[in-house]
Scaffold this motif. Structure first.
Motif, PDB file in Angstrom:
ATOM      1  N   GLN A 153       0.989  -1.051  -0.230  1.00  0.00           N
ATOM      2  CA  GLN A 153      -0.131   0.098   0.091  1.00  0.00           C
ATOM      3  C   GLN A 153       1.010   1.276   0.300  1.00  0.00           C
ATOM      4  O   GLN A 153       0.400   2.098  -0.902  1.00  0.00           O
ATOM      5  N   ALA A 154       1.569   1.356   0.873  1.00  0.00           N
ATOM      6  CA  ALA A 154       3.116   2.718   0.876  1.00  0.00           C
ATOM      7  C   ALA A 154       3.877   2.753  -0.329  1.00  0.00           C
ATOM      8  O   ALA A 154       3.744   3.822  -1.066  1.00  0.00           O
ATOM      9  N   ASN A 155       3.541   1.797  -0.984  1.00  0.00           N
ATOM     10  CA  ASN A 155       4.792   1.531  -2.281  1.00  0.00           C
ATOM     11  C   ASN A 155       3.534   1.554  -3.399  1.00  0.00           C
ATOM     12  O   ASN A 155       4.098   1.724  -4.910  1.00  0.00           O
ATOM     13  N   THR A 156       2.687   1.746  -3.584  1.00  0.00           N
ATOM     14  CA  THR A 156       1.186   2.350  -4.704  1.00  0.00           C
ATOM     15  C   THR A 156       1.325   3.560  -5.013  1.00  0.00           C
ATOM     16  O   THR A 156       0.417   4.371  -4.337  1.00  0.00           O
TER      17      THR A 156
END
Length: 157
Positions: A153-156
């Motif tokens: 989620q943090a890298n999306t």
């Protein structure tokens, strides 16, 4: 422990999507009666990750060593990570081969007969000997799945 005990425990960990394939739902017949657990706060089946745990109720092709063709037999499979694997088995994950461990022994934590090299653990018919251990492994697998989800989620963008 029963299958329902395990399902209740895993679902109680939070944000778990449980798939229980059954006739008429479009799933392959081989999976009917089994359970697949995903960390999924949005209740959508992830397309980029495997379940963090499963319960299988029958032999799959090429995976007969657990002897799940016995009445009422089932196997809990858990991906709790390499450290948990080493702690449970006493060795690092390695390519499968003869291990001297009876893959059909009940109430015993073993390297998964097919996926042990990927750090999956398994328990046939968990009972008094493995109750606390399997709960801890399921908790750890859930925590790892949650961490992987949060990282995605943090890298999306």
């Amino acid at each position: 422990m029963t299958i329902d005990d395990i399902i209740d425990f895993v679902e109680g960990l939070g944000d778990v999507l449980t798939l229980r394939p059954a006739p008429g739902d479009g799933s392959p017949e081989i999976s009917w009666g089994d359970s697949f657990f995903y960390y999924s706060p949005d209740r959508v089946v992830p397309t980029t990750t495997q379940p963090f745990a499963t319960i299988v109720t029958k032999n799959y092709p090429g995976d007969e060593s657990s002897r799940l063709d016995r009445a009422g037999a089932f196997r809990v499979n858990v991906h709790a990570g390499k450290d948990a694997f080493i702690e449970a088995t006493g060795h690092a994950p390695r390519e499968q081969g003869p291990s001297g461990v009876d893959a059909g022994a009940p109430d015993t934590v073993i390297a998964h007969p097919l996926y042990g090299s990927a750090a999956w653990l398994a328990v046939i018919d968990p009972g008094a000997h493995t109750d606390a251990v399997i709960r801890e492994l399921l908790w750890q697998a859930h925590a790892l799945a949650r961490s992987r989800y949060e990282l995605r989620q943090a890298n999306t963008p």
